[in-house]
Write a protein that holds these residues in place. Sequence first.
Motif, PDB file in Angstrom:
ATOM      1  N   VAL A  53       8.696 -33.257  89.240  1.00 24.45           N
ATOM      2  CA  VAL A  53       8.183 -33.235  87.868  1.00 24.45           C
ATOM      3  C   VAL A  53       9.346 -33.262  86.878  1.00 24.45           C
ATOM      4  N   LEU A  54      10.378 -32.463  87.137  1.00 21.74           N
ATOM      5  CA  LEU A  54      11.545 -32.441  86.238  1.00 21.74           C
ATOM      6  C   LEU A  54      12.263 -33.791  86.233  1.00 21.74           C
ATOM      7  N   ARG A  55      12.381 -34.415  87.408  1.00 22.86           N
ATOM      8  CA  ARG A  55      13.007 -35.733  87.496  1.00 22.86           C
ATOM      9  C   ARG A  55      12.192 -36.765  86.712  1.00 22.86           C
ATOM     10  N   PHE A  56      10.857 -36.703  86.838  1.00 23.61           N
ATOM     11  CA  PHE A  56       9.982 -37.613  86.108  1.00 23.61           C
ATOM     12  C   PHE A  56      10.158 -37.438  84.594  1.00 23.61           C
ATOM     13  N   LEU A  57      10.187 -36.200  84.141  1.00 24.04           N
ATOM     14  CA  LEU A  57      10.354 -35.938  82.709  1.00 24.04           C
ATOM     15  C   LEU A  57      11.723 -36.424  82.209  1.00 24.04           C
ATOM     16  N   ARG A  58      12.753 -36.213  83.017  1.00 28.96           N
ATOM     17  CA  ARG A  58      14.096 -36.652  82.646  1.00 28.96           C
ATOM     18  C   ARG A  58      14.160 -38.183  82.570  1.00 28.96           C
ATOM     19  N   TYR A  59      13.594 -38.868  83.555  1.00 32.26           N
ATOM     20  CA  TYR A  59      13.591 -40.333  83.556  1.00 32.26           C
ATOM     21  C   TYR A  59      12.767 -40.881  82.399  1.00 32.26           C
ATOM     22  N   THR A  60      11.629 -40.256  82.124  1.00 35.12           N
ATOM     23  CA  THR A  60      10.785 -40.712  81.017  1.00 35.12           C
ATOM     24  C   THR A  60      11.486 -40.527  79.684  1.00 35.12           C
ATOM     25  N   ALA A  61      12.141 -39.397  79.491  1.00 33.07           N
ATOM     26  CA  ALA A  61      12.879 -39.164  78.245  1.00 33.07           C
ATOM     27  C   ALA A  61      14.005 -40.190  78.093  1.00 33.07           C
ATOM     28  N   GLY A  62      14.718 -40.457  79.165  1.00 32.56           N
ATOM     29  CA  GLY A  62      15.781 -41.458  79.116  1.00 32.56           C
ATOM     30  C   GLY A  62      15.245 -42.845  78.816  1.00 32.56           C
ATOM     31  N   LEU A  63      14.110 -43.161  79.408  1.00 34.41           N
ATOM     32  CA  LEU A  63      13.483 -44.463  79.172  1.00 34.41           C
ATOM     33  C   LEU A  63      13.043 -44.605  77.725  1.00 34.41           C
ATOM     34  N   LEU A  64      12.486 -43.545  77.154  1.00 35.68           N
ATOM     35  CA  LEU A  64      12.081 -43.586  75.746  1.00 35.68           C
ATOM     36  C   LEU A  64      13.292 -43.758  74.829  1.00 35.68           C
ATOM     37  N   LEU A  65      14.374 -43.050  75.120  1.00 30.41           N
ATOM     38  CA  LEU A  65      15.589 -43.192  74.313  1.00 30.41           C
ATOM     39  C   LEU A  65      16.126 -44.623  74.374  1.00 30.41           C
ATOM     40  N   ILE A  66      16.177 -45.184  75.567  1.00 27.30           N
ATOM     41  CA  ILE A  66      16.656 -46.563  75.711  1.00 27.30           C
ATOM     42  C   ILE A  66      15.742 -47.515  74.957  1.00 27.30           C
ATOM     43  N   GLY A  67      14.429 -47.305  75.047  1.00 26.35           N
ATOM     44  CA  GLY A  67      13.478 -48.157  74.335  1.00 26.35           C
ATOM     45  C   GLY A  67      13.648 -48.086  72.832  1.00 26.35           C
ATOM     46  N   PHE A  68      13.829 -46.894  72.305  1.00 23.99           N
ATOM     47  CA  PHE A  68      14.003 -46.749  70.860  1.00 23.99           C
ATOM     48  C   PHE A  68      15.340 -47.339  70.396  1.00 23.99           C
ATOM     49  N   PHE A  69      16.394 -47.149  71.185  1.00 23.14           N
ATOM     50  CA  PHE A  69      17.674 -47.765  70.826  1.00 23.14           C
ATOM     51  C   PHE A  69      17.586 -49.284  70.894  1.00 23.14           C
ATOM     52  N   ALA A  70      16.762 -49.806  71.796  1.00 27.79           N
ATOM     53  CA  ALA A  70      16.575 -51.253  71.881  1.00 27.79           C
ATOM     54  C   ALA A  70      15.829 -51.786  70.668  1.00 27.79           C
ATOM     55  N   MET A  71      15.044 -50.930  70.030  1.00 26.32           N
ATOM     56  CA  MET A  71      14.295 -51.359  68.844  1.00 26.32           C
ATOM     57  C   MET A  71      15.163 -51.401  67.589  1.00 26.32           C
ATOM     58  N   VAL A  72      16.284 -50.715  67.576  1.00 29.67           N
ATOM     59  CA  VAL A  72      17.125 -50.634  66.377  1.00 29.67           C
ATOM     60  C   VAL A  72      17.527 -52.015  65.849  1.00 29.67           C
ATOM     61  N   PRO A  73      18.009 -52.957  66.699  1.00 30.70           N
ATOM     62  CA  PRO A  73      18.368 -54.275  66.144  1.00 30.70           C
ATOM     63  C   PRO A  73      17.174 -54.980  65.487  1.00 30.70           C
ATOM     64  N   GLY A  74      15.981 -54.838  66.043  1.00 26.70           N
ATOM     65  CA  GLY A  74      14.790 -55.450  65.452  1.00 26.70           C
ATOM     66  C   GLY A  74      14.434 -54.824  64.118  1.00 26.70           C
ATOM     67  N   LEU A  75      14.591 -53.507  64.019  1.00 25.53           N
ATOM     68  CA  LEU A  75      14.305 -52.832  62.746  1.00 25.53           C
ATOM     69  C   LEU A  75      15.307 -53.230  61.665  1.00 25.53           C
ATOM     70  N   ILE A  76      16.560 -53.366  62.066  1.00 27.67           N
ATOM     71  CA  ILE A  76      17.585 -53.775  61.099  1.00 27.67           C
ATOM     72  C   ILE A  76      17.316 -55.203  60.624  1.00 27.67           C
ATOM     73  N   ALA A  77      16.945 -56.091  61.561  1.00 29.72           N
ATOM     74  CA  ALA A  77      16.664 -57.484  61.196  1.00 29.72           C
ATOM     75  C   ALA A  77      15.438 -57.590  60.304  1.00 29.72           C
ATOM     76  N   SER A  78      14.422 -56.788  60.558  1.00 31.46           N
ATOM     77  CA  SER A  78      13.198 -56.863  59.736  1.00 31.46           C
ATOM     78  C   SER A  78      13.424 -56.270  58.348  1.00 31.46           C
ATOM     79  N   SER A  79      14.327 -55.316  58.220  1.00 30.94           N
ATOM     80  CA  SER A  79      14.595 -54.750  56.897  1.00 30.94           C
ATOM     81  C   SER A  79      15.416 -55.705  56.039  1.00 30.94           C
TER      82      SER A  79
END
Length: 192
Positions: A53-79
Amino acid sequence: MPDVPAPPRQPASASVDLRVSKRILWIGAAVYPLHNIARVYTFVMRPKRKEAVLRFLRYTAGLLLIGFFAMVPGLIASSGGGDNSGAAGYVTVVWIAALGLEIYFIVELFSVLLASDHHVLAVETSGASTALVTSQNPQYLDQVVGQISYAIDHPDTEFKVTVQSLHFSPKNYYFGDNVNMYGGSGNVGISG
């Protein structure tokens, strides 16, 4: 020519022959000289549910962080007011990949959460090797431990039993002894 025992055949099912013959322990095709056996014992191997369960939560949190950081270039381009269709496609691909990984993590989590405990017979040698077999009947495994222990001290002993082979991922199960150390200095702990 000396009488050499034929190696045990590999059964089609999950059962395996465990036998002692001429001071050698055979577990399927694996061979362990009885004089090299350091310990024979039984224990209950339990899945590492909390760690999964702890490993799943850690991987999910890391995946969300990577996903949000991947969105940053798109947000900058749209602004900036420019054409952001390329950035939106990039973000979509990243989130689809993240969703695929998340599904994999969920399957891995449930494979550990739904895994059952196993009654196990372990044979440890004076080297680094360990053999594990299982049975539905823990008393049967205790009897086999007694037979192997007896054979170690009595060279003429020979027997053959059938046990079940065990296939598992070591990262998903507690294996070996749990030791709590209090005090002292210079202790080296190895966890598995």
